[in-house]
Design a protein around this motif. Sequence first.
Motif, PDB file in Angstrom:
ATOM      1  N   LYS A   7      -3.686  31.579 -23.066  1.00  0.00           N
ATOM      2  CA  LYS A   7      -3.604  29.988 -23.665  1.00  0.00           C
ATOM      3  C   LYS A   7      -4.944  29.781 -24.347  1.00  0.00           C
ATOM      4  CE  LYS A   7      -1.336  26.564 -22.017  1.00  0.00           C
ATOM      5  NZ  LYS A   7      -0.799  25.478 -21.220  1.00  0.00           N
ATOM      6  N   ARG A   8      -4.794  28.935 -25.201  1.00  0.00           N
ATOM      7  CA  ARG A   8      -6.132  28.475 -25.878  1.00  0.00           C
ATOM      8  C   ARG A   8      -6.134  26.975 -25.889  1.00  0.00           C
ATOM      9  NH1 ARG A   8      -5.660  30.428 -31.277  1.00  0.00           N
ATOM     10  NH2 ARG A   8      -6.560  32.227 -30.606  1.00  0.00           N
ATOM     11  N   TYR A   9      -7.478  26.463 -25.610  1.00  0.00           N
ATOM     12  CA  TYR A   9      -7.857  25.135 -25.336  1.00  0.00           C
ATOM     13  C   TYR A   9      -9.104  25.045 -26.146  1.00  0.00           C
ATOM     14  CZ  TYR A   9      -5.282  25.693 -20.881  1.00  0.00           C
ATOM     15  OH  TYR A   9      -4.114  25.824 -20.038  1.00  0.00           O
ATOM     16  N   CYS A  10      -9.066  23.819 -26.727  1.00  0.00           N
ATOM     17  CA  CYS A  10     -10.196  23.232 -27.615  1.00  0.00           C
ATOM     18  C   CYS A  10     -10.766  21.823 -27.070  1.00  0.00           C
ATOM     19  CB  CYS A  10      -9.783  22.713 -28.915  1.00  0.00           C
ATOM     20  SG  CYS A  10     -11.051  22.535 -30.360  1.00  0.00           S
ATOM     21  N   LEU A  11     -11.974  21.809 -26.724  1.00  0.00           N
ATOM     22  CA  LEU A  11     -12.603  20.720 -26.155  1.00  0.00           C
ATOM     23  C   LEU A  11     -13.726  20.013 -27.078  1.00  0.00           C
ATOM     24  CD1 LEU A  11     -12.111  22.887 -23.607  1.00  0.00           C
ATOM     25  CD2 LEU A  11     -12.201  20.976 -22.555  1.00  0.00           C
ATOM     26  N   ALA A  12     -14.177  18.881 -26.798  1.00  0.00           N
ATOM     27  CA  ALA A  12     -15.124  18.159 -27.548  1.00  0.00           C
ATOM     28  C   ALA A  12     -16.131  17.508 -26.772  1.00  0.00           C
ATOM     29  CB  ALA A  12     -14.324  17.345 -28.623  1.00  0.00           C
ATOM     30  N   LEU A  13     -17.420  17.490 -27.444  1.00  0.00           N
ATOM     31  CA  LEU A  13     -18.380  16.694 -26.621  1.00  0.00           C
ATOM     32  C   LEU A  13     -19.639  16.536 -27.649  1.00  0.00           C
ATOM     33  CD1 LEU A  13     -20.018  15.759 -23.939  1.00  0.00           C
ATOM     34  CD2 LEU A  13     -20.932  18.115 -23.583  1.00  0.00           C
ATOM     35  N   ASP A  14     -20.360  15.482 -27.374  1.00  0.00           N
ATOM     36  CA  ASP A  14     -21.413  15.325 -28.382  1.00  0.00           C
ATOM     37  C   ASP A  14     -22.823  15.415 -27.659  1.00  0.00           C
ATOM     38  OD1 ASP A  14     -19.942  14.659 -30.549  1.00  0.00           O
ATOM     39  OD2 ASP A  14     -20.023  12.384 -30.107  1.00  0.00           O
ATOM     40  N   LEU A  15     -23.813  15.821 -28.367  1.00  0.00           N
ATOM     41  CA  LEU A  15     -25.172  15.941 -28.017  1.00  0.00           C
ATOM     42  C   LEU A  15     -25.772  14.822 -28.478  1.00  0.00           C
ATOM     43  CD1 LEU A  15     -25.927  19.738 -28.979  1.00  0.00           C
ATOM     44  CD2 LEU A  15     -25.279  18.783 -26.855  1.00  0.00           C
ATOM     45  N   ILE A  16     -26.940  14.530 -27.608  1.00  0.00           N
ATOM     46  CA  ILE A  16     -27.821  13.475 -27.964  1.00  0.00           C
ATOM     47  C   ILE A  16     -28.266  13.684 -29.391  1.00  0.00           C
ATOM     48  CG2 ILE A  16     -29.862  12.182 -27.339  1.00  0.00           C
ATOM     49  CD1 ILE A  16     -29.493  12.870 -24.589  1.00  0.00           C
ATOM     50  N   ASN A  17     -28.374  12.877 -30.271  1.00  0.00           N
ATOM     51  CA  ASN A  17     -28.759  13.014 -31.720  1.00  0.00           C
ATOM     52  C   ASN A  17     -30.233  13.058 -31.686  1.00  0.00           C
ATOM     53  OD1 ASN A  17     -28.181  13.732 -34.499  1.00  0.00           O
ATOM     54  ND2 ASN A  17     -27.276  11.670 -35.003  1.00  0.00           N
ATOM     55  N   ASP A  18     -30.794  14.087 -31.429  1.00  0.00           N
ATOM     56  CA  ASP A  18     -32.225  14.470 -31.474  1.00  0.00           C
ATOM     57  C   ASP A  18     -32.392  15.659 -32.023  1.00  0.00           C
ATOM     58  OD1 ASP A  18     -34.799  15.105 -30.489  1.00  0.00           O
ATOM     59  OD2 ASP A  18     -35.084  13.220 -29.767  1.00  0.00           O
ATOM     60  N   PRO A  19     -33.135  16.207 -32.969  1.00  0.00           N
ATOM     61  CA  PRO A  19     -33.302  17.335 -33.401  1.00  0.00           C
ATOM     62  C   PRO A  19     -33.865  18.456 -32.468  1.00  0.00           C
ATOM     63  CG  PRO A  19     -33.643  15.976 -35.096  1.00  0.00           C
ATOM     64  CD  PRO A  19     -33.550  15.167 -33.987  1.00  0.00           C
ATOM     65  N   LYS A  20     -34.948  17.826 -31.711  1.00  0.00           N
ATOM     66  CA  LYS A  20     -35.843  18.573 -30.787  1.00  0.00           C
ATOM     67  C   LYS A  20     -34.715  19.005 -29.723  1.00  0.00           C
ATOM     68  CE  LYS A  20     -39.801  18.683 -27.811  1.00  0.00           C
ATOM     69  NZ  LYS A  20     -39.267  18.463 -26.596  1.00  0.00           N
ATOM     70  N   LEU A  21     -34.101  17.845 -29.115  1.00  0.00           N
ATOM     71  CA  LEU A  21     -33.191  18.416 -28.078  1.00  0.00           C
ATOM     72  C   LEU A  21     -31.936  19.322 -28.411  1.00  0.00           C
ATOM     73  CD1 LEU A  21     -32.626  14.768 -26.432  1.00  0.00           C
ATOM     74  CD2 LEU A  21     -34.248  16.803 -25.405  1.00  0.00           C
ATOM     75  N   ILE A  22     -31.532  19.062 -29.868  1.00  0.00           N
ATOM     76  CA  ILE A  22     -30.243  19.979 -30.227  1.00  0.00           C
ATOM     77  C   ILE A  22     -30.848  21.678 -30.164  1.00  0.00           C
ATOM     78  CG2 ILE A  22     -28.847  20.670 -32.088  1.00  0.00           C
ATOM     79  CD1 ILE A  22     -28.614  17.598 -32.375  1.00  0.00           C
ATOM     80  N   THR A  23     -32.053  21.848 -30.638  1.00  0.00           N
ATOM     81  CA  THR A  23     -32.767  22.959 -30.757  1.00  0.00           C
ATOM     82  C   THR A  23     -32.746  23.378 -29.528  1.00  0.00           C
ATOM     83  OG1 THR A  23     -33.829  22.446 -32.863  1.00  0.00           O
ATOM     84  CG2 THR A  23     -34.753  24.257 -31.501  1.00  0.00           C
ATOM     85  N   GLU A  24     -33.238  22.973 -28.501  1.00  0.00           N
ATOM     86  CA  GLU A  24     -33.436  23.252 -27.176  1.00  0.00           C
ATOM     87  C   GLU A  24     -32.186  23.830 -26.416  1.00  0.00           C
ATOM     88  OE1 GLU A  24     -35.375  20.429 -24.599  1.00  0.00           O
ATOM     89  OE2 GLU A  24     -37.213  20.522 -25.792  1.00  0.00           O
ATOM     90  N   TYR A  25     -30.861  22.777 -26.794  1.00  0.00           N
ATOM     91  CA  TYR A  25     -29.550  22.876 -26.324  1.00  0.00           C
ATOM     92  C   TYR A  25     -29.183  24.551 -26.938  1.00  0.00           C
ATOM     93  CZ  TYR A  25     -24.870  22.260 -25.069  1.00  0.00           C
ATOM     94  OH  TYR A  25     -23.429  22.171 -24.661  1.00  0.00           O
ATOM     95  N   LYS A  26     -29.389  24.589 -27.993  1.00  0.00           N
ATOM     96  CA  LYS A  26     -29.029  25.951 -28.949  1.00  0.00           C
ATOM     97  C   LYS A  26     -29.658  27.238 -28.186  1.00  0.00           C
ATOM     98  CE  LYS A  26     -29.039  25.635 -33.364  1.00  0.00           C
ATOM     99  NZ  LYS A  26     -29.380  25.262 -34.750  1.00  0.00           N
ATOM    100  N   ALA A  27     -31.058  26.851 -27.799  1.00  0.00           N
ATOM    101  CA  ALA A  27     -31.637  28.041 -27.182  1.00  0.00           C
ATOM    102  C   ALA A  27     -31.102  28.434 -25.833  1.00  0.00           C
ATOM    103  CB  ALA A  27     -33.000  27.732 -27.346  1.00  0.00           C
ATOM    104  N   TYR A  28     -30.857  27.417 -25.128  1.00  0.00           N
ATOM    105  CA  TYR A  28     -30.134  27.770 -23.662  1.00  0.00           C
ATOM    106  C   TYR A  28     -28.895  28.448 -24.032  1.00  0.00           C
ATOM    107  CZ  TYR A  28     -33.335  24.983 -20.760  1.00  0.00           C
ATOM    108  OH  TYR A  28     -34.243  24.748 -19.646  1.00  0.00           O
ATOM    109  N   HIS A  29     -28.332  28.282 -25.163  1.00  0.00           N
ATOM    110  CA  HIS A  29     -26.800  28.837 -25.217  1.00  0.00           C
ATOM    111  C   HIS A  29     -27.150  30.289 -25.933  1.00  0.00           C
ATOM    112  CE1 HIS A  29     -25.419  25.255 -23.950  1.00  0.00           C
ATOM    113  NE2 HIS A  29     -24.339  25.763 -23.646  1.00  0.00           N
ATOM    114  N   GLN A  30     -28.282  30.767 -26.380  1.00  0.00           N
ATOM    115  CA  GLN A  30     -28.472  32.012 -26.626  1.00  0.00           C
ATOM    116  C   GLN A  30     -28.809  32.763 -25.505  1.00  0.00           C
ATOM    117  OE1 GLN A  30     -28.056  32.811 -29.781  1.00  0.00           O
ATOM    118  NE2 GLN A  30     -27.283  30.967 -29.849  1.00  0.00           N
ATOM    119  N   ASN A  31     -29.112  32.422 -24.417  1.00  0.00           N
ATOM    120  CA  ASN A  31     -29.485  33.104 -23.170  1.00  0.00           C
ATOM    121  C   ASN A  31     -28.916  32.429 -22.052  1.00  0.00           C
ATOM    122  OD1 ASN A  31     -30.933  34.920 -21.512  1.00  0.00           O
ATOM    123  ND2 ASN A  31     -32.716  34.027 -21.469  1.00  0.00           N
TER     124      ASN A  31
END
Length: 109
Positions: free
Chosen positions: A2-26
Motif C-alpha cells: 500500500k502507498r500513503y501520502c501524508l502532509a505537514l508544514d515546517l516553521i517557516n524559518d530558513p535556519k530551522l528548515i536547514t537544520e531539519y534537512k540536516a537531521y534527515h540526512q543522518n
Amino acid sequence: MKRYCLALDLINDPKLITEYKAYHQNVWPEIKKSITDAGIINLEIYLLDNHLCMIMETDDKFSFEKKNATDAANPKVQEWENLMWKYQQALPQAKPGEKWLLMNKIFQL
C-alpha cells in the motif's frame, strides 16, 4: 503493498528548515529500525518551501494504530519526535497532538 501520502508544514524559518534537512540526512539508526520494523518498505519526504509531503510504501502487516502504539512505547522515537517538533508546525485542520496528516488520492494515471 500500500502507498500513503501524508502532509505537514515546517516553521517557516530558513535556519530551522536547514537544520531539519540536516537531521534527515543522518536519521538516527533507531528511527530507521522503528520504520522498517513497522512494515514500511520505503519512505520518502519531499520539501517545497516549508511544506512537507511524505510518501510511504508499506507491506500488509503495517497499520497506523500499531505504529503509533509502538512509537509511543519507544523512548528513542519519542526523543526524535520531540526534537522534530521544534521544526514542525501542525496543519490548520490538525487535531491537538496530530502531526502528519493523511492525504486523499484524487488522481492516478
